[in-house]
Design a protein around this motif. Structure first.
Motif, PDB file in Angstrom:
ATOM      1  N   THR A  14       0.864  -1.189   0.000  1.00  0.00           N
ATOM      2  CA  THR A  14       0.000   0.000   0.000  1.00  0.00           C
ATOM      3  C   THR A  14       0.896   1.231   0.000  1.00  0.00           C
ATOM      4  O   THR A  14       1.095   1.901   1.036  1.00  0.00           O
ATOM      5  N   SER A  24       5.284   0.884   2.755  1.00  0.00           N
ATOM      6  CA  SER A  24       4.572  -0.222   3.406  1.00  0.00           C
ATOM      7  C   SER A  24       5.354  -1.522   3.276  1.00  0.00           C
ATOM      8  O   SER A  24       4.952  -2.556   3.806  1.00  0.00           O
ATOM      9  N   SER A  30       2.464  -2.261  -6.444  1.00  0.00           N
ATOM     10  CA  SER A  30       1.492  -1.207  -6.495  1.00  0.00           C
ATOM     11  C   SER A  30       2.245   0.123  -6.503  1.00  0.00           C
ATOM     12  O   SER A  30       3.437   0.186  -6.172  1.00  0.00           O
TER      13      SER A  30
END
Length: 734
Positions: free
Chosen positions: A632, A653, A700
């Motif tokens: 994240t 993260s 991500s």
């Protein structure tokens, strides 16, 4: 029928009783029986069903016969006289009882007479005889009377030399009347007491070759002093004083009809066979089936019989898939099929021409089957506007319907009937209605031929010119049809000369009738039994499942088929752990090992199993792109700076991350560090991407926008001295 039976009984006597002598005798015959709307003639046995009735009729008596002359010895009879030289070779077809008859032919002109010897009679006596006129326009010796004055008188006299007085006179009614041109029995009361001579007298003819007629079975009889008639059956008197009875026996019974005069008697019998209701059953039909079960063969008892109802496939199977789901009633009909004999005149062929029954020759020589159509007056006569028996079709057969036949026909054109089976029959007659006309055979020609099984025989050819102005009945004895399985009739038209033309043939309502005994096979009784059968619908086993899933994750399995309440659900989850669910579901299931697993379902209701449904669930291992923990990333908040440098600060993260710029003109000092200094060469908005990954395919990003603004530099210009109170300032803008 009764009169005919009387003739038959007396016909075997071959007796002539001379005046003054008498002979008493009794006779009785069951001449007909009626059952289920069907009349059977001269029956010995009638088959019926229990609870049904049959009516039968007898003819007989014990009369005193003064005379019975059947001409079977081929003479006019002892003491009789005639000036007409009667014929005894049956020249014009079969007689009323199939034996010899007397025929007044072409031997004399007129008057023609036949006179009996004397008989001592009273007014309570009767004289009976069979008589027939030949049909008009036939050839000699079978050419019949047609004028109203050419008929036959029955007369009597008390003296052999006369004078003779009329008892009755029979008008020929045009020469084609079916009653006059077929054998009929006539009975007349004797008008006087005493010694009487009887005479048949024809006082007008058209010549030797015309107006012929015949006699047979002449009888004079007087009533008995006393006569009784009794019908008994099963030891019980059914009827007393009557020659008929209606009975409803409960078992097979023989009925006896007896006529007596005190000293003599005669008895005839009729057996009525009663068919009782049978014990019935349907075999091979189970109480229940699945809709997908195979057809089953059924048997019923007793036989013969027939099944009916939903799912019945004739002759004898039950198919659940055709019946469909539900409770159905299957019926077995048992038919009692019996044969009852019938003796008498039967119609072997009947054609009103409303449909084509197989005649050949249409389209040649003007022959057609078409609607009756009036023609403009020909040289002789005209065609009818309607058929003999008006109906919606109005069809007849004819030559040149609606027109005259042409002049100068060079040959005969024929219209031929289909084959008519007259096997085992006799005394056959052809009759039809005619609205026809033709010029004299000197010029034009029309014919009727019949086929005896090997060759054609002519039975009619026109003689003089004639025209029929109304539908006219014609009848012809056709011995060629007797016992002939291949009988046919054909009508011919032509040739013709070059002048006057008539209407030709117009024909309707044609029949061939014969006498004999036929066996009438009929379904007399219909007994039924029933059985209910339930067909269960096949349940369905469809379901849905979420796939793929990861190890130790769950999937939801949902039943989407149809099945009645109470059905059984057989699930196979291939070792999966049921987290929740029962019966039809839905189910929540998990597996702890990655693999492909088959899930199957079979639904059963009342023994009816569905087609199984199968689905495969793919369970993926951890680390599969479908089974990772996504990072994240957080690149920080958007910002602005009055400089061309900026410090990017990400909130990581995971330990694996890096910065990148969107576009050029950017220098990243430490791109693999969450905190990274950047320098831009152009001012404005620049975007920077913070990328994090937990493995291949498991990554991500987050993007941040930084606005870079140039720091301004103030320059008010150089100092100066002024010698006045005003001057101009000159700043240098950045």
């Amino acid at each position: 029928m009764k009169s005919k039976l009387l003739i038959f009984i007396m016909g075997v006597l071959v007796l002539i009783f001379i005046g003054g002598k008498s002979n008493a005798q009794c006779f009785i015959l069951t001449d007909s029986a009626t059952y289920n709307g069907q009349t059977y003639y001269n029956p010995d046995t009638i088959n019926i069903c229990l609870g049904e009735s049959v009516s039968f009729y007898t003819t007989g008596g014990c009369p005193t016969f003064l005379m019975a002359n059947d001409f079977n010895d081929q003479t006019i009879g002892q003491g009789w006289n005639s000036n007409a030289s009667p014929m005894f070779n049956n020249p014009c077809g079969v007689g009323p009882d199939g034996t010899t008859y007397l025929w007044i032919g072409p031997a004399t002109n007129f008057p023609r007479q036949l006179t009996t010897n004397a008989f001592n009679v009273s007014t309570s006596c009767q004289i009976c005889f069979d008589m027939k006129y030949a049909s008009q326009a036939n050839g000699t010796p079978c050419e019949g009377p047609d004028e109203s004055t050419e008929g036959v008188h029955l007369q009597y006299s008390t003296s052999p030399t006369g004078p003779f007085i009329d008892i009755n006179y029979w008008d020929p009614l045009g020469g084609y009347d079916p009653t006059m041109t077929s054998w009929q029995q006539y009975c007349e009361n004797v008008p006087v007491n005493g010694t009487v001579y009887f005479r048949w007298y024809q006082d007008v003819t058209s010549g030797n070759d015309y107006d012929h007629w015949g006699l047979d079975n002449v009888q004079i009889f007087c009533p008995p002093v006393s006569q009784t008639v009794e019908i008994t059956g099963g030891g019980t008197v059914v009827n007393n004083g009557q020659f008929a009875a209606t009975v409803t026996p409960t078992q097979t019974t023989t009925y006896y009809t007896t006529v007596a005069d005190g000293s003599l008697s005669a008895t005839d019998s009729l057996v009525v066979t009663v068919y009782p209701p049978p014990t019935m059953a349907i075999n091979g039909l189970d109480p229940g089936y699945c809709e997908t079960d195979a057809p089953v063969a059924l048997t019923g008892s007793p036989i013969p019989g027939e099944f009916s109802g939903p799912g019945i496939v004739l002759p004898n199977s039950f198919d659940p898939s055709i019946a469909g789901a539900g409770t159905h009633t299957i019926t077995y009909h048992h038919y009692y099929v019996a044969t009852n004999p019938s003796t008498g005149q039967m119609t072997m062929f009947n054609d009103d021409f409303s449909t084509d029954m197989g005649w050949t020759g249409y389209g040649t020589g003007g022959w057609s089957r078409a609607s009756a159509t009036a023609s403009v007056s020909c040289g002789g006569g005209y065609d009818p506007a309607t058929d003999h028996s008006p109906s919606a079709d109005n069809f007849i057969i004819g030559s040149y319907i609606g027109a005259c036949y042409p002049n100068s026909l060079s040959s005969t054109s024929w219209l031929t009937s289909p084959t008519i089976n007259c096997s085992n029959m006799n005394s056959c007659i052809l009759d039809f209605w005619s609205y026809s006309g033709c010029e004299s055979s000197t010029y034009d020609h029309m014919y009727i031929d019949v086929y005896n099984g090997s060759a054609w025989t002519n039975i009619y050819a026109n003689a003089g010119s004639f025209t029929e102005s109304a539908w006219t009945f014609r009848t012809y004895n056709v011995a060629q049809a007797n016992n002939n399985p291949n009988f046919k009739v054909r009508f011919g038209m032509g040739g013709s000369d070059g002048s006057v033309a008539y209407q030709g043939w117009n024909i309707d309502d044609l029949k061939v009738k014969c006498s004999g005994t036929v066996m009438v096979t009929d379904t007399l009784c219909d007994f039924t039994t029933t059985q209910d059968v339930t067909v269960a619908p096949q349940p369905t086993s469809t379901f849905t499942v979420v796939t793929p899933i990861c190890v130790n994750a769950t999937t939801t399995i949902t039943y989407t088929g149809n099945a009645p309440a109470g059905s059984t659900y057989s699930w196979d989850f291939s070792g999966g752990t049921i987290i929740s669910g029962s019966g039809a579901g839905p189910y929540v299931v998990e597996w702890n090992t990655a693999s492909d697993y088959n899930i199957s379902l079979t639904v059963t209701d009342n023994g009816c199993a569905s087609v199984p449904t199968n689905h495969t669930v793919s369970v993926l291992p951890f680390g599969d792109p479908m089974c990772c923990v996504l990072p994240t990333p957080n690149a920080g908040a958007d910002d602005q700076v009055c400089s061309n440098t900026y410090t990017l600060t990400a909130i990581p993260s995971t330990i694996n991350g890096s910065w990148s710029a969107v576009g050029g003109g950017v220098t990243l000092q430490t791109p693999n560090n969450p905190v990274c200094n950047v320098t831009v060469t152009t001012y404005g908005v620049h975007q920077f991407v913070w990328y994090e990954t937990n493995g291949v395919g498991c990554d991500s990003t987050d993007t941040v926008s930084i606005t870079f603004t140039q720091q301004p530099v103030a320059d008010a210009g150089t100092g100066f001295d002024i010698c006045s109170h005003t001057n101009t300032l000159n700043a240098v803008p950045s």
